[in-house]
Write a protein that holds these residues in place. Structure first.
Motif: not given
Ligand code: HEM
Length: 524
Positions: A131, A139, A143, A319-320, A323, A327-328, A388, A392, A460, A463
């Motif tokens: 992120v 990065w 990813r 992150d997992m 993030g 959210t879910s 979000l 971000v 984007i 996940g």
């Protein structure tokens, strides 16, 4: 001599000879002025408009804690691009599909960086995660490992049994509540479920036993909630970087404590993994969970030239977990709340479930592509409550002209996807929860930048495929297994939102489950 002088005077004052000279002189002056103005015209367009502000603190005193709706209100007066001075930090707020397209597609390479808040730097192992990592080879490596290797459709299929195990366990828990007539906090239950799904995919069977999993789950909910709250809280250190070393609100200190707690958990799990790995020399690759895989890359190297360190491993875990969970689970909670206020949507979803799954069966992920109505429900929920709401924030690596204005290098760019999803010039009855709008291809829904709950471009969401499966699978199971009633005395669900980097329901959704499948075996 005298006659010569007289001839010259005659020439100068004679109208017929003076006129062409005067016209030529005037034309030359005009041309010089035009050239001068053209050269002097500033090559950069002006800054976007700005509401009234005070010296030094700028617009800070006027900020409303619900930034997403506050920015939406300001955009009605100041247009689809405006600026705010948050102390010495310049914020640019975007509220239109065409400008979002310019930023996330036409100028994506320029805008794909992050303006990293002090709180984020403190929790991400010094920007070692996806992120907050700047765009570059590291990065890209992270990813690739996350999206193409760990969360690829094949890998997600391979760990379906883990998602199934955790979801069946949640249905069992809810069934026990139903039998004892208790209410269920839907958000809390779904957070635990999503967390267990994610952590079991990350480190699989390392956590032995229900009790340990549930205890770790509760602690994580508390920690994740605090992290997303701190990430969304306005911080003086970000607005006046010269003062950041004083950490006046103690946000970085709080984050450091949270990081230590997470780090303790990660370190313990990694240690257990390594011990187990030593005992289990014959471990074959297909049995690897994501953490096994990352530890292997850390030890043996990966296909990119970039080093993959233990800090990267821990930052990806972070992150997992951070993030992927709120959210879910918040999306599932909002979906249930919206549907409770429109019982006909529940009826329609259950009719579809009964047709596709059957009442003598349990929902499997293989059913999901045939649940067309429920797919539309999820789309509609993410339209009204994108997890979000401001994405971000992005940050241009050089100044760039957007919509006739300059967005200066280093500014913090908020793209108000929440407001774009509710724009009445694009959406019919934008505030109404109408899943069926997706069946007739609502004009706005078919344009890429009028609906983008997962962002767009290089940044984007990493996940998406996992989020889509988890959210739909969970919602389908909740609606297939149970009817839901509001708690006594409540006739309408309160849908108000609370802003944080992740949007939450302001009040938890508490409902009474009633089993709707006749065979008790289907709950075991
Ligand atoms: C309903 C669920 C989810 C929604 C709506 C969502 C949405 C988003 C959005 C809007 C972004 C920011 C895009 C931008 O900066 O322009 C993002 C980034 C990200 N998401 Fe998700 N997300 C969800 C679930 C997940 C899950 C389950 C995971 C992983 C397990 C995940 C991992 C990430 C990561 C790592 C990033 C950073 C990407 C980068 O900066 O390159 N998300 N997500």
């Amino acid at each position: 001599m005298d006659s010569c002088f007289a001839t010259l005077c005659d020439f100068l004052i004679s109208p017929s000879s003076f006129l062409p000279f005067a016209v030529a002189a005037a034309a030359a002056i005009i041309i010089i002025i035009i050239i001068y103005k053209t050269i002097r015209r500033p090559s950069t367009p002006p800054l976007p408009p700005c509401p009234f502000r005070l010296p030094i603190v700028g617009n800070l005193p006027f900020l409303d804690p619900n930034l997403h709706s506050y920015f939406a209100q300001l955009s009605c007066t100041h247009g689809p691009i405006f600026r705010l001075h948050l102390g010495s930090k310049l914020a640019i707020i975007i509220t239109s599909p065409s400008l979002s397209r310019q930023i996330l597609r036409d100028h994506d390479p320029t805008f794909a960086n992050r303006d990293v808040p002090a709180a984020a730097a403190a929790i991400s192992y010094g920007r070692s995660d996806i992120v907050w990592n700047p765009i570059g080879p590291t990065w890209r490596m992270l990813r690739r490992i996350c999206v193409r290797e760990m969360l690829s459709p094949t890998n997600l299929d391979a760990v379906y049994h883990l998602r199934r195990r955790e979801l069946r366990s949640a249905i069992r828990q809810i069934q026990s509540a139903a039998i004892s007539g208790a209410v269920v906090d839907v958000g809390a239950e779904m957070f635990l479920t999503v967390l267990n799904i994610i952590t079991s995919m990350l480190w699989g069977g390392t956590m032995e036993g229900e009790e340990e999993r549930s205890a770790v789950g509760k602690m994580f909910r508390h920690l994740v909630g605090e992290i997303t709250e701190l990430l969304g809280r306005p911080n003086v250190s970000d607005f006046f970087p010269a003062m950041s070393r004083f950490d006046l609100q103690g946000i970085v200190k709080e984050m450091t404590v949270l990081l230590e707690r997470f780090d303790g958990i990660f370190a313990r799990i990694i240690e257990m993994k390594r011990e187990k790995g030593l005992k289990d020399e014959k471990k074959v690759e297909e049995k690897m969970d994501f953490l096994d895989y990352m530890l292997m890359l850390e030890e043996k190297g990966n296909e990119s030239k970039e080093p993959f360190t233990i800090n990267h491993v821990k930052a990806l875990l972070m992150d997992m977990v951070v993030g992927g969970t709120e959210t879910s689970s918040n999306t599932i909670e909002f979906a249930m709340a919206e549907m409770m206020n429109k019982p006909e949507t529940i009826k329609q979803a259950q009719e579809e479930l009964d047709k596709v799954v059957g009442k003598d069966n349990v929902v499997e992920e293989s059913h999901l592509p045939n649940l067309h109505y429920l797919n539309m429900v999820i789309k509609e929920v993410l339209r009204l409550h994108p997890a979000l709401p401001l994405l971000v924030p992005h940050c241009p690596s050089s100044s760039c002209a957007i919509g006739g204005f300059t967005v200066p290098k280093g500014s913090r760019v908020f793209i108000n996807v929440w407001a774009i999803h509710r724009d009445e010039t694009m959406w019919e009855d934008p505030l109404d929860f109408k899943p069926e709008r997706w069946s007739y291809g609502d004009a706005a829904g078919s344009s890429e930048f009028s609906y983008f709950p997962f962002g767009s471009g290089r940044r984007i969401c990493a996940g998406i495929s996992m989020a889509e499966r988890m959210v739909l699978y969970s919602l389908a199971s909740l609606l297939h297994s149970f009817d839901w009633k509001m708690a006594p005395g409540i006739t309408k669900m309160d849908l108000s939102e609370k802003f944080g980097i992740v949007l939450k329901k302001a009040k938890p959704l508490v409902l009474m489950p009633v089993p709707r499948l006749s065979n008790p075996q289907l709950y075991s």
